[in-house]
Structures are given as structure tokens and as C-alpha cells.
Scaffold this active site. Structure first.
Site, mmCIF file in Angstrom:
data_model
loop_
_atom_site.group_PDB
_atom_site.id
_atom_site.type_symbol
_atom_site.label_atom_id
_atom_site.label_comp_id
_atom_site.label_asym_id
_atom_site.label_seq_id
_atom_site.Cartn_x
_atom_site.Cartn_y
_atom_site.Cartn_z
ATOM 1 N N TYR A 105 -28.686 -24.034 -27.395
ATOM 2 C CA TYR A 105 -27.674 -24.577 -28.308
ATOM 3 C C TYR A 105 -26.748 -25.526 -27.559
ATOM 4 O O TYR A 105 -26.589 -25.451 -26.343
ATOM 5 C CB TYR A 105 -26.862 -23.458 -28.978
ATOM 6 C CG TYR A 105 -25.931 -22.706 -28.055
ATOM 7 C CD1 TYR A 105 -24.606 -23.105 -27.899
ATOM 8 C CD2 TYR A 105 -26.365 -21.586 -27.341
ATOM 9 C CE1 TYR A 105 -23.742 -22.408 -27.058
ATOM 10 C CE2 TYR A 105 -25.513 -20.887 -26.510
ATOM 11 C CZ TYR A 105 -24.197 -21.300 -26.365
ATOM 12 O OH TYR A 105 -23.338 -20.627 -25.531
ATOM 13 N N CYS A 106 -26.171 -26.449 -28.318
ATOM 14 C CA CYS A 106 -25.121 -27.333 -27.815
ATOM 15 C C CYS A 106 -23.946 -27.242 -28.789
ATOM 16 O O CYS A 106 -23.753 -26.207 -29.426
ATOM 17 C CB CYS A 106 -25.640 -28.767 -27.646
ATOM 18 S SG CYS A 106 -26.316 -29.529 -29.138
ATOM 19 N N TRP A 107 -23.146 -28.284 -28.904
ATOM 20 C CA TRP A 107 -21.945 -28.190 -29.749
ATOM 21 C C TRP A 107 -22.291 -28.154 -31.238
ATOM 22 O O TRP A 107 -21.817 -27.288 -31.966
ATOM 23 C CB TRP A 107 -21.010 -29.370 -29.454
ATOM 24 C CG TRP A 107 -19.893 -29.536 -30.433
ATOM 25 C CD1 TRP A 107 -19.658 -30.610 -31.250
ATOM 26 C CD2 TRP A 107 -18.835 -28.599 -30.718
ATOM 27 N NE1 TRP A 107 -18.540 -30.411 -32.020
ATOM 28 C CE2 TRP A 107 -18.017 -29.187 -31.713
ATOM 29 C CE3 TRP A 107 -18.514 -27.338 -30.248
ATOM 30 C CZ2 TRP A 107 -16.892 -28.544 -32.235
ATOM 31 C CZ3 TRP A 107 -17.388 -26.691 -30.769
ATOM 32 C CH2 TRP A 107 -16.594 -27.297 -31.741
ATOM 33 N N TYR A 134 -22.911 -24.432 -31.455
ATOM 34 C CA TYR A 134 -21.770 -23.562 -31.161
ATOM 35 C C TYR A 134 -20.694 -23.657 -32.247
ATOM 36 O O TYR A 134 -19.998 -22.681 -32.529
ATOM 37 C CB TYR A 134 -21.180 -23.939 -29.799
ATOM 38 C CG TYR A 134 -19.995 -23.104 -29.379
ATOM 39 C CD1 TYR A 134 -20.156 -21.775 -28.975
ATOM 40 C CD2 TYR A 134 -18.705 -23.631 -29.370
ATOM 41 C CE1 TYR A 134 -19.070 -21.002 -28.574
ATOM 42 C CE2 TYR A 134 -17.624 -22.865 -28.974
ATOM 43 C CZ TYR A 134 -17.806 -21.562 -28.582
ATOM 44 O OH TYR A 134 -16.721 -20.800 -28.191
#
Length: 359
Positions: A105-107, A134
């Protein structure tokens, strides 16, 4: 890379998962955001494998705002290109031969996680992305605190052994949320001694929401320690705090000599300098005479005498907190001369009979 540059990018072969499905899935959990983002808060249990470091993320974000997505992507490729092999090796190492998918996952679940997922799948690994990244996890976290929870609080004056009793209760099958353990702080001026550094309030919320999620399938009620609104620097989320204010309280009572003995066992080996500094932090509330006597006792190694000088102050603090819960049902549990395992068994008996549901 900023939130603006986490635009949709390369996607793995599998569709992204909802938060609940992503958390429940097996496989290593990898956060590809920058170290500063990760430090502020992340999914508990995640490892940080940043696509960009903090300076690179800032630079690309600025370029995105000034010149647009294409310029930012090109700069990102220039930065990442030389280290693709190293990152692929890192991904293979994290997979460790496990055939389950890496969870990335990233932002916002966009360009960064999609790019790393492409690299992983090119290297022969399977991947799952978190839908919305996130940011969607944080919405999920905050929503957990607004859900109704069947709370019962364990109260008691300083040194009564609430934490130890909760641990015994959990070992016997009770559903327990350890607020102090999640915050790495015992809640007083001395509360950080011997503990790991505290997480940010954001990450404390993440850890707390995950603990609630894990307990949601367990038996009711859900036991917590009766804390102040803040545990060290970590603030209990408003939705949960309001429920705690109305929850029934089981008040653990022990004799003063037992409390002193327990406090000495917890704090007695923390060293003169740390104990003296913590004492000076509450000197205005202790008063000059008690402060001087406590510091003298610490200097001479008489930790029991130092504890006795401070009990009155902490007892008054606790009694004041208890007044704020005056409308909540309350039971008293005499723990004098009883071990934690025996008291935990008694609490579970009360639980099975619904004794905490008082009018």
C-alpha cells in the site's frame, strides 16, 4: 511523492482489496511510502520499503504541482531506475519463498504501490493492493471508534495492579484492550520509564483500532483500564472516550502496603536520575515538603518511602477522575492478599453472570 502524485498507475493482476479483506489476508505487509510518512503512522505490522526517501518525495511532489504529472513521473523514473534490481531483491527477501501474495500500500493506492506491485510481479511474486491506500485505512480506523463497544473498565488507585490483572484476565480468555501497552506509557509522570518510545497519536489510533477489530469476534464484554483522556502524549479517540465515560467500572482495591510493593517492583530499578526527574515534574502538585522527602528517599535508595510520599497526590487524582464517571455503574473488587489469577477468575464469573450491568 505527495498525495497529489499518488495518482492511478500500474495495477497488479488482482483487483485491490477492501480494508477488512486486506487486513485479513495472509502475506507480508509492505508500506512503500517515505520513511517520514511511515513514522507518522502505518498499518500495524507493516514493514517500510520506500519507493522514494523523504527528500525525493518532496522534490517530486513539488515538480508535480509546478509542471504536472508527466514531469513528476519522469523524475521518479530517473530516481528509481538505478535501484530497481535492489528493490526487487528486497521484495524477494520479504517474500521469503512464501507463495502468498505480498500486501502493498501507499497513500492512496495509486502510482507508488502500483509501480512496486508491477516490479514484484515482474520478479515472479504475487501482490495485493489496498483499495484507497493508507488514506482509506485511516477512514476505517476513525470509524471503529464511533461503533458501540461493550466496554467494562477496570479502575483502581495507583499501584493496585490493574495492568497485571488485565493480563491475567486475557490469559484466561477475557477480551482485553491494553491501552497502556498500545501507547507505551503507564499514564503518570513516571509512566514512560522503562517503556519503548511512544508512537504518534495517529499511530496509537491505528494500533487501537486494530486491537478493537481483533476483539470484535471475541466474547463480550471488552475490558479496558480506566484511563485519563491522554496516556502520555497519546490521546484516546473521542468516540471511544465518550463510551468509556459511560461504561461500568470494576474498582480494584488493595492495601497501601501492597500498592507500594507493586510500585517498587515496577519502578524501583529505573535509576535515581530518571526517578528524580519524574518526581520534579510533579513537584508543584506534591508540594515542597513531600517533594524534598521523596527526592531524599530516592537518593538513599528507599523506593518504598519515596512511593509513600506520592501516593496521596496520585490517590487524589484518581478520585477526581472517578467523580467524572459518577453516573456509571460501579462494582468494588477487594484484591488484598489475592493473586491476579484468582481475581481474574472472579471477574470472569461476574462476567458470565452479567454482574457489571448495574442500575
Amino acid at each position: 511523492m505527495s498525495a497529489e502524485t499518488d495518482a492511478p498507475g500500474l495495477m497488479p493482476s488482482q483487483p485491490p482489496l477492501t480494508v477488512d479483506a486486506f487486513l485479513a489476508a495472509p502475506g507480508p505487509l509492505i508500506d512503500v511510502r517515505s520513511p517520514a510518512e511511515f513514522s507518522q503512522g502505518h498499518l500495524p505490522g507493516a514493514l517500510n520499503l520506500p519507493l522514494f526517501d523523504d527528500a525525493e518525495r518532496s522534490s517530486i511532489g513539488t515538480l508535480y504541482k509546478q509542471q504536472g504529472r508527466s514531469a513528476a513521473v519522469l523524475q521518479g523514473l530517473e530516481l528509481v531506475g538505478p535501484r530497481l534490481a535492489q528493490m526487487a531483491n528486497s521484495l524477494l527477501g520479504l517474500a521469503g519463498g512464501d507463495t502468498t501474495a505480498l500486501r502493498l500500500y501507499c497513500w492512496r493506492g495509486g502510482l507508488r504501490s502500483g509501480s512496486v506491485a508491477w516490479l514484484a510481479e515482474t520478479s515472479g511474486l504475487h501482490c495485493q493492493l489496498l483499495d484507497g491506500g493508507y488514506k482509506s485505512f485511516r477512514r476505517w480506523v476513525l470509524a471503529r471508534f464511533e461503533e458501540p463497544w461493550p466496554l467494562v473498565l477496570l479502575g483502581g488507585r495507583t499501584g493496585s495492579g490493574k495492568t497485571e490483572l488485565l493480563q491475567a484476565l486475557q490469559s484466561q480468555g477475557g477480551s482485553v484492550i491494553d491501552l497502556e501497552g498500545l501507547a507505551h506509557h503507564r499514564g503518570s509522570s513516571f509512566g514512560g520509564l522503562g517503556m519503548a518510545p511512544q508512537p504518534s497519536t495517529e499511530h496509537f489510533e491505528n494500533r487501537l483500532a486494530m486491537a478493537l477489530w481483533r476483539c470484535s469476534a471475541l466474547s463480550a464484554p471488552l475490558w479496558l483500564e480506566a484511563e485519563s483522556a491522554q496516556v502520555g502524549r497519546c490521546r484516546i479517540p473521542g468516540g471511544l472516550w465518550r463510551q468509556m465515560q459511560q461504561a461500568p467500572v470494576v474498582e480494584l482495591q488493595r492495601r497501601d502496603d501492597e500498592r507500594v510493593q507493586r510500585l517498587v517492583g515496577v519502578y524501583g530499578d529505573q535509576g535515581e536520575a530518571a526517578l528524580s526527574e519524574a518526581t520534579r515534574r510533579i513537584s508543584k502538585r506534591l508540594g515542597p515538603q513531600r517533594t524534598a522527602l521523596a527526592l531524599e528517599a530516592i537518593a538513599s535508595g528507599d523506593m518504598a518511602a519515596a512511593c509513600r510520599q506520592m501516593l496521596d497526590y496520585y490517590d487524589r487524582c484518581y478520585d477526581h477522575e472517578l467523580l467524572g464517571r459518577s453516573q456509571a455503574p460501579r462494582l468494588q473488587l477487594d484484591g488484598s492478599n489475592q493473586c491476579d489469577a484468582s481475581l481474574a477468575a472472579q471477574l470472569l464469573q461476574w462476567q458470565s453472570g452479567g454482574a457489571w450491568r448495574l442500575d
